[in-house]
Write a protein that holds these residues in place. Sequence first.
Motif, PDB file in Angstrom:
ATOM      1  N   ARG A  20     -11.812  -1.132  28.604  1.00 49.60           N
ATOM      2  CA  ARG A  20     -12.569   0.098  28.856  1.00 49.60           C
ATOM      3  C   ARG A  20     -11.745   1.316  28.460  1.00 49.60           C
ATOM      4  NH1 ARG A  20     -14.259   2.671  34.796  1.00 49.60           N
ATOM      5  NH2 ARG A  20     -14.462   4.806  34.003  1.00 49.60           N
ATOM      6  N   GLY A  21     -10.515   1.396  28.945  1.00 50.65           N
ATOM      7  CA  GLY A  21      -9.677   2.542  28.621  1.00 50.65           C
ATOM      8  C   GLY A  21      -9.259   2.566  27.166  1.00 50.65           C
ATOM      9  N   TYR A  22      -8.927   1.402  26.632  1.00 50.86           N
ATOM     10  CA  TYR A  22      -8.464   1.280  25.248  1.00 50.86           C
ATOM     11  C   TYR A  22      -9.553   1.693  24.270  1.00 50.86           C
ATOM     12  CZ  TYR A  22      -6.888  -1.236  20.990  1.00 50.86           C
ATOM     13  OH  TYR A  22      -6.529  -1.583  19.719  1.00 50.86           O
ATOM     14  N   LEU A  23     -10.754   1.172  24.442  1.00 48.78           N
ATOM     15  CA  LEU A  23     -11.830   1.455  23.497  1.00 48.78           C
ATOM     16  C   LEU A  23     -12.400   2.864  23.648  1.00 48.78           C
ATOM     17  CD1 LEU A  23     -13.699  -1.976  23.493  1.00 48.78           C
ATOM     18  CD2 LEU A  23     -12.108  -1.065  21.800  1.00 48.78           C
ATOM     19  N   ASN A  24     -12.238   3.444  24.824  1.00 47.10           N
ATOM     20  CA  ASN A  24     -12.715   4.815  25.029  1.00 47.10           C
ATOM     21  C   ASN A  24     -11.637   5.851  24.722  1.00 47.10           C
ATOM     22  OD1 ASN A  24     -15.284   4.011  25.771  1.00 47.10           O
ATOM     23  ND2 ASN A  24     -14.804   3.937  27.951  1.00 47.10           N
ATOM     24  N   GLY A  25     -10.467   5.379  24.257  1.00 42.80           N
ATOM     25  CA  GLY A  25      -9.410   6.297  23.851  1.00 42.80           C
ATOM     26  C   GLY A  25      -8.857   7.144  24.979  1.00 42.80           C
ATOM     27  N   GLU A  26      -8.746   6.568  26.171  1.00 46.05           N
ATOM     28  CA  GLU A  26      -8.314   7.343  27.338  1.00 46.05           C
ATOM     29  C   GLU A  26      -6.808   7.328  27.569  1.00 46.05           C
ATOM     30  OE1 GLU A  26     -11.155   7.322  30.803  1.00 46.05           O
ATOM     31  OE2 GLU A  26     -11.899   5.534  29.786  1.00 46.05           O
ATOM     32  N   GLY A  27      -6.059   6.691  26.691  1.00 43.82           N
ATOM     33  CA  GLY A  27      -4.605   6.656  26.844  1.00 43.82           C
ATOM     34  C   GLY A  27      -4.171   5.445  27.657  1.00 43.82           C
ATOM     35  N   TRP A  28      -2.920   5.016  27.440  1.00 49.58           N
ATOM     36  CA  TRP A  28      -2.449   3.787  28.084  1.00 49.58           C
ATOM     37  C   TRP A  28      -2.297   3.909  29.588  1.00 49.58           C
ATOM     38  CZ3 TRP A  28      -3.504  -0.473  26.143  1.00 49.58           C
ATOM     39  CH2 TRP A  28      -3.445  -0.705  24.776  1.00 49.58           C
ATOM     40  N   GLU A  29      -1.916   5.098  30.089  1.00 51.89           N
ATOM     41  CA  GLU A  29      -1.781   5.233  31.541  1.00 51.89           C
ATOM     42  C   GLU A  29      -3.124   5.009  32.244  1.00 51.89           C
ATOM     43  OE1 GLU A  29      -0.393   7.225  29.384  1.00 51.89           O
ATOM     44  OE2 GLU A  29       1.760   7.206  29.836  1.00 51.89           O
ATOM     45  N   LYS A  30      -4.167   5.606  31.674  1.00 50.04           N
ATOM     46  CA  LYS A  30      -5.493   5.451  32.272  1.00 50.04           C
ATOM     47  C   LYS A  30      -5.991   4.027  32.096  1.00 50.04           C
ATOM     48  CE  LYS A  30      -8.898   7.722  34.312  1.00 50.04           C
ATOM     49  NZ  LYS A  30      -8.702   8.427  35.582  1.00 50.04           N
ATOM     50  N   ALA A  31      -5.825   3.472  30.889  1.00 47.84           N
ATOM     51  CA  ALA A  31      -6.281   2.110  30.637  1.00 47.84           C
ATOM     52  C   ALA A  31      -5.578   1.126  31.563  1.00 47.84           C
ATOM     53  CB  ALA A  31      -6.034   1.736  29.181  1.00 47.84           C
ATOM     54  N   ALA A  32      -4.279   1.317  31.757  1.00 50.28           N
ATOM     55  CA  ALA A  32      -3.518   0.424  32.637  1.00 50.28           C
ATOM     56  C   ALA A  32      -3.936   0.596  34.092  1.00 50.28           C
ATOM     57  CB  ALA A  32      -2.030   0.685  32.476  1.00 50.28           C
ATOM     58  N   ALA A  33      -4.275   1.828  34.474  1.00 50.54           N
ATOM     59  CA  ALA A  33      -4.743   2.050  35.850  1.00 50.54           C
ATOM     60  C   ALA A  33      -6.060   1.318  36.081  1.00 50.54           C
ATOM     61  CB  ALA A  33      -4.911   3.545  36.115  1.00 50.54           C
ATOM     62  N   TYR A  34      -6.975   1.400  35.107  1.00 51.74           N
ATOM     63  CA  TYR A  34      -8.224   0.637  35.209  1.00 51.74           C
ATOM     64  C   TYR A  34      -7.915  -0.855  35.343  1.00 51.74           C
ATOM     65  CZ  TYR A  34     -10.879   4.685  33.332  1.00 51.74           C
ATOM     66  OH  TYR A  34     -11.472   5.904  33.125  1.00 51.74           O
ATOM     67  N   ALA A  35      -7.037  -1.340  34.470  1.00 52.54           N
ATOM     68  CA  ALA A  35      -6.738  -2.773  34.427  1.00 52.54           C
ATOM     69  C   ALA A  35      -6.119  -3.261  35.725  1.00 52.54           C
ATOM     70  CB  ALA A  35      -5.809  -3.058  33.248  1.00 52.54           C
ATOM     71  N   ASN A  36      -5.115  -2.526  36.212  1.00 49.65           N
ATOM     72  CA  ASN A  36      -4.443  -2.938  37.448  1.00 49.65           C
ATOM     73  C   ASN A  36      -5.406  -2.972  38.627  1.00 49.65           C
ATOM     74  OD1 ASN A  36      -1.918  -3.199  36.234  1.00 49.65           O
ATOM     75  ND2 ASN A  36      -1.299  -1.102  36.707  1.00 49.65           N
ATOM     76  N   ALA A  37      -6.262  -1.948  38.722  1.00 50.93           N
ATOM     77  CA  ALA A  37      -7.197  -1.883  39.850  1.00 50.93           C
ATOM     78  C   ALA A  37      -8.226  -3.006  39.769  1.00 50.93           C
ATOM     79  CB  ALA A  37      -7.887  -0.523  39.882  1.00 50.93           C
ATOM     80  N   CYS A  38      -8.727  -3.284  38.556  1.00 50.25           N
ATOM     81  CA  CYS A  38      -9.690  -4.382  38.397  1.00 50.25           C
ATOM     82  C   CYS A  38      -9.065  -5.699  38.820  1.00 50.25           C
ATOM     83  CB  CYS A  38     -10.160  -4.474  36.948  1.00 50.25           C
ATOM     84  SG  CYS A  38     -11.367  -3.230  36.460  1.00 50.25           S
ATOM     85  N   GLY A  39      -7.853  -5.957  38.350  1.00 56.51           N
ATOM     86  CA  GLY A  39      -7.180  -7.197  38.702  1.00 56.51           C
ATOM     87  C   GLY A  39      -6.923  -7.312  40.188  1.00 56.51           C
ATOM     88  N   ALA A  40      -6.510  -6.208  40.808  1.00 59.88           N
ATOM     89  CA  ALA A  40      -6.201  -6.232  42.239  1.00 59.88           C
ATOM     90  C   ALA A  40      -7.439  -6.507  43.073  1.00 59.88           C
ATOM     91  CB  ALA A  40      -5.571  -4.897  42.652  1.00 59.88           C
ATOM     92  N   LEU A  41      -8.557  -5.885  42.718  1.00 58.30           N
ATOM     93  CA  LEU A  41      -9.775  -6.104  43.491  1.00 58.30           C
ATOM     94  C   LEU A  41     -10.252  -7.549  43.373  1.00 58.30           C
ATOM     95  CD1 LEU A  41     -11.555  -2.732  42.728  1.00 58.30           C
ATOM     96  CD2 LEU A  41     -10.830  -3.533  44.971  1.00 58.30           C
ATOM     97  N   VAL A  42     -10.091  -8.147  42.195  1.00 60.43           N
ATOM     98  CA  VAL A  42     -10.533  -9.525  42.022  1.00 60.43           C
ATOM     99  C   VAL A  42      -9.675 -10.502  42.817  1.00 60.43           C
ATOM    100  CG1 VAL A  42     -10.699 -11.404  40.335  1.00 60.43           C
ATOM    101  CG2 VAL A  42     -11.716  -9.189  39.834  1.00 60.43           C
ATOM    102  N   VAL A  43      -8.361 -10.283  42.883  1.00 59.44           N
ATOM    103  CA  VAL A  43      -7.520 -11.240  43.613  1.00 59.44           C
ATOM    104  C   VAL A  43      -7.791 -11.216  45.110  1.00 59.44           C
ATOM    105  CG1 VAL A  43      -5.680 -11.126  41.898  1.00 59.44           C
ATOM    106  CG2 VAL A  43      -5.520  -9.706  43.955  1.00 59.44           C
ATOM    107  N   SER A  44      -8.481 -10.180  45.586  1.00 59.23           N
ATOM    108  CA  SER A  44      -8.770 -10.095  47.019  1.00 59.23           C
ATOM    109  C   SER A  44     -10.126 -10.688  47.367  1.00 59.23           C
ATOM    110  CB  SER A  44      -8.721  -8.627  47.480  1.00 59.23           C
ATOM    111  OG  SER A  44      -9.791  -7.877  46.922  1.00 59.23           O
ATOM    112  N   ARG A  45     -10.852 -11.236  46.366  1.00 59.57           N
ATOM    113  CA  ARG A  45     -12.221 -11.700  46.584  1.00 59.57           C
ATOM    114  C   ARG A  45     -12.399 -13.128  46.087  1.00 59.57           C
ATOM    115  NH1 ARG A  45     -14.768  -6.133  43.999  1.00 59.57           N
ATOM    116  NH2 ARG A  45     -14.538  -4.827  45.845  1.00 59.57           N
TER     117      ARG A  45
END
Length: 634
Positions: free
Chosen positions: A289-314
């Motif tokens: 999502r962040g990579y293809l929308n050109g939002e920069g690596w910090e934002k893309a990584a924040a999206y990625a980390n949060a997505c991964g964290a929410l999934v491991v809790s469910r």
Amino acid sequence: MDKQKKFDVICMGRIAVDLYGQQIGSCLEDMSSFAKYLGGSSGNVAYGTAIQGLKSSMLARVGDEHMGRFIREELQRIGCDTSHLITDKERLTALVILGIKDKDTFPLIFYRDNCADMAITSTDFSEEYIASARCLAITGTHLSHPKTRAAVLTALEYAKRNGVKTAIDIDYRPVLWGLTSLGDGETRFIESDKVTKELQEVLSLFDLIVGTEEEFHIAGGSTDTIQALKNIRQLTDAELVCKRGSFGCSVFTGAIPETLDEGITVKGVRVEVLNVLGAGDAFMSGLLRGYLNGEGWEKAAAYANACGALVVSRHGCSPAMPSKIELDNYLERATAVPRPDLDPMLNHLHRVTTRGTQWEELCVMAFDHRIQFVDMARAADVDISCIPYLKKLIFRASREVAEEAGLQGKAGLLCDSTFGQDVLNDVTGRGWWIARPIELPASRPLCLEHGNIGSQLVSWPKEHIVKCLVFFHPEDSHPLRLEQEKTVQEVYSACCQSGHELLLEVILPADMERNDELYLRAIQRFYNLGIKPDWWKLPPLQSENWDEVQSLIQKRDPYCRGVVLLGLDAPQAELQAGFNAAAGKSIVKGFAVGRTLFGKPSIAWMKGELDDDVLVQTIKANYHNLIALWRQRK
């Protein structure tokens, strides 16, 4: 990247059905029940990117059977393109059986012998199709077999010729490379010069390479992460994203430094880990999502980390993935949400923003009554054994009217399992709005007809809506109010756990004061208790009071699906006035009316005054007339 293309991302690779053991802590061989989810690394990424707002497309094969249809329907439900999800007439859809023993033990078995998704060939897609996307994302498994490898290489060639970005999630599963016994799907890393060689032969074809430290070890040919990354850098200029679990991730866009932290490092999110399976696919979805929308690596990584964290809790993979609304809400409040897995708002958003069918208008026949039908039978001096057959006739009338009145996407029924189980079995899967009651008829305080709600919902189809009628008054005695509120809270909690929607019907007791303001107070009270029904079932109110109800619901739960109007055996002229008062109120989606339509004809039928066909025609005429009154409201 050209944002005008048809697709943001084409996902090519594994797609399967996951059968997740539901008994947490049990060995896989001791599991007694399983939940069915869409799975497979590429399937999960196609799903995850779609609910993150990207235009995703799935390139794979599924079997010509129930599981293949399930996968197709799941992807279509969340807006993923399935034009190239090919039905394989000769092979079955892949299956994975998984369990959760503890935080570190996740036994799983891959059933992939000659499965459909491993039969993909270069003739299954065209260069035009690959060129229609901004990015082609594959997973490493499809590089493990000569036939699928050839298909992947063709797709990569098409992508490179047409300026399509290419991404790979290394997705290293030793069992799928033939390095372990067939039953050992849990092992995540085994050194293999052969696998390393086959991966390194293609790394130069990618613009983005994503993997865990262990996955970079196999791709880089070294168990020293930095050395592995340096080895990969000699082969490709791709941007490298190293997943580091709870530590977050590190991105390398140029030369590899001496430590991981010297890369663009974004810290992870703290959660209580239930299940790490699927976290990488969620990570990839957020990253893309962040990579293809050109939002920069910090934002893309924040999206990625949060997505991964929410999934491991469910529980599960694809159904655990956050929606775009949910993820954005979390990131806006991240500093105030130390544990997103425990945050009530996030859990509610996950529930309501991943729902399926949208219902903008409903014309519902309600015949979930039980006491009333028994009373009719007694008054007609007939045995109550006739009631199930009568309900089938009422359903026949409903079905014929739905077709004649053009109610596609608007048809619904309320029916019980006590006398109407055959009807429920028949209507399920037809695409109707279906609700069924759980309350003991006329109980006050509220009691549940068949006991504990949690044990009931295990056997309910997911499309069935839990309808709970409570005779509630804001001025009830304190003990009575507390008892009823506690029961409704338990019902709501059970629905949140099971994934069923809740229709809360509120009726003020006949022996107490009744007015619109009291209904408003009752709704307010349930929201104050943290109860957010998917649907409300309420009596007709005055027009100005609907404005207050609408304002209250939109403020307390803007994702509420809406209100359906109840009938209470009122004459049609009275219902027409109620319909008119609700005209123009977007929160009121339709009606759920019963005895007004079938009451008198049913009594006459029980007395032998009407035969089956005349009964059906009479109910149909009433139903058609009520639909006309609803459509003519002003």
